[in-house]
Structure formats: C-alpha cells, structure tokens
Design a protein around this motif. Structure first.
Motif, short mmCIF file in Angstrom:
data_model
loop_
_atom_site.label_atom_id
_atom_site.label_comp_id
_atom_site.label_asym_id
_atom_site.label_seq_id
_atom_site.Cartn_x
_atom_site.Cartn_y
_atom_site.Cartn_z
N LEU A 118 0.76 -1.30 0.20
CA LEU A 118 0.28 0.12 0.47
C LEU A 118 0.62 1.17 -0.01
O LEU A 118 1.94 1.30 1.15
CB LEU A 118 -0.71 0.43 1.06
N LEU A 119 0.55 2.33 -0.55
CA LEU A 119 1.25 3.26 -1.06
C LEU A 119 0.13 4.38 -0.85
O LEU A 119 -0.27 4.61 -2.26
CB LEU A 119 2.05 3.19 -2.05
N VAL A 120 0.36 5.23 -0.21
CA VAL A 120 -0.18 6.28 0.02
C VAL A 120 0.74 7.51 0.41
O VAL A 120 2.00 7.91 1.27
CB VAL A 120 -0.73 6.38 2.26
N ALA A 121 0.07 8.65 -0.40
CA ALA A 121 1.14 10.08 -0.72
C ALA A 121 -0.52 11.09 0.01
O ALA A 121 -1.52 10.97 -0.72
CB ALA A 121 1.07 10.43 -1.90
N ASP A 122 0.09 11.92 0.86
CA ASP A 122 -1.12 12.60 1.14
C ASP A 122 0.07 14.21 2.31
O ASP A 122 1.08 13.88 1.85
CB ASP A 122 -2.06 12.55 1.75
N LEU A 123 -0.32 15.30 2.54
CA LEU A 123 -0.18 16.59 2.81
C LEU A 123 0.26 15.40 4.63
O LEU A 123 -0.70 15.44 5.01
CB LEU A 123 -1.53 17.24 3.08
N MET A 124 1.26 16.19 4.49
CA MET A 124 2.58 16.46 5.47
C MET A 124 1.22 17.61 7.02
O MET A 124 1.31 18.95 6.32
CB MET A 124 3.33 17.02 5.99
N LYS A 125 1.56 16.77 7.78
CA LYS A 125 0.62 18.28 9.13
C LYS A 125 1.68 19.53 9.46
O LYS A 125 3.37 19.36 9.32
CB LYS A 125 0.84 17.77 10.43
N LEU A 126 1.35 20.70 8.84
CA LEU A 126 1.56 22.11 9.34
C LEU A 126 1.15 22.26 10.59
O LEU A 126 0.85 21.81 11.72
CB LEU A 126 0.85 22.57 8.26
N SER A 127 2.85 23.08 11.22
CA SER A 127 2.67 23.65 12.60
C SER A 127 1.90 24.41 12.72
O SER A 127 1.32 24.40 14.18
CB SER A 127 4.48 23.97 12.37
N SER A 128 1.59 25.03 12.25
CA SER A 128 -0.19 25.91 12.09
C SER A 128 -1.04 25.90 11.86
O SER A 128 -1.41 25.61 10.95
CB SER A 128 0.59 27.58 11.55
#
Length: 159
Positions: free
Chosen positions: A84-94
């Motif tokens: 399974l290969l998931v690509a998405d947005l990384m959590k932002l600090s703000s």
C-alpha cells in the motif's frame, strides 16, 4: 488540486514504478484518484478490485473522515506481500494556516494533514508491516506552501 497531484505523481514516478515491477504482471489500484482526469479522458476503464500487488492512494487521505477505515479497506485488496502506497499532505505546524489551504466549505476532513504517528497507527492497526514515512515533495496550494509524504506498507505474507 490536479496540478499538485500530477506533480507529486510525476516526481515520485520511480517509487511507483519500482513497486509495480515487483511482479511481472502487477495489478495496481489507484484508489480515490479523483474525477479531474475524467474530463480529459477519451476512455475510462474500470478495474477489477481483486487482490493486487500495489494499491496507490495519492492526495486523497485528507478527504476521508476515517483513515483507519480506508486503510483497512485498501489493505484488503492486497495480496500477501503486496504494498500500500499512500501520499498526502504532511501536518503543518500552524492550525491557522492549515484552515487557509482549502476554500471554505471544501469537503476536507483533515485540513491540517498528517504526521507520521497518524499514518503509522492506521497502517499498524490494519496489520501492515515495513512501514516508512518520508517527505516526498513540496508544492503550492492556494498560495500556501505544502509538503507531501510518501508512506508505504506491506501486507504480511501470513495474512
């Protein structure tokens, strides 16, 4: 969103291609690929969702209210040893800037993206092994800088 997804898939083509070459006749399922490409397609082909060696879900997890449920569903399509290969947005600090990334009312359950612990918990809760989480790419979305992660996991040979 199409340009970001396309750029991400293009910049990580080697990762996807390497997983697809694991077997001579690898079947790949791109889950939640979106409808943007459909308007540009001459033909749309349905895919038999029998067990596959690779399941890809790019730039879609942030739309799903339950990533644990989606991960379980996607893992069920994998053959033992499949990835399974998931690509998405990384959590932002703000949190404030995360809200600004998407237009008001956009159907986005996880506007702030994900960190490694979020994805690892979903993968391990499904029994996937060999988890990894790497920063894959950067892009601009609605004038804001975003980072993408790439997270592979493997269905255990015994399951």
């Amino acid at each position: 969103m199409l340009n970001i997804t396309h750029k991400f898939k293009e910049s990580n083509k080697n990762n996807f291609n390497e997983l697809a070459r694991q077997e001579d006749s690898a079947l790949v399922l791109d889950y939640a690929c979106g409808t943007e490409l459909a308007s540009h397609a001459k033909c749309i082909v349905g895919v038999d969702i029998s067990q596959t060696m690779v399941v890809v879900c790019a730039s879609s997890y942030h739309h799903f209210p339950s990533i644990e449920g989606v991960t379980k569903a996607l893992a069920s399509y994998l053959k033992p040893g499949g990835s399974l290969l998931v690509a998405d947005l990384m959590k932002l600090s703000s949190a404030e800037s995360a809200q600004e990334q998407f237009p008001p009312g956009a159907p986005v359950a996880h506007k702030g993206g994900f960190d490694e612990a979020d994805i690892k918990a979903a993968f391990e809760g499904t029994g996937l092994v060999n988890f990894a989480f790497v920063t894959a790419d950067k892009a601009k979305q609605h004038g804001h800088s975003v980072q993408f992660f790439l997270a592979p996991g493997v269905r255990d040979q015994g399951s």
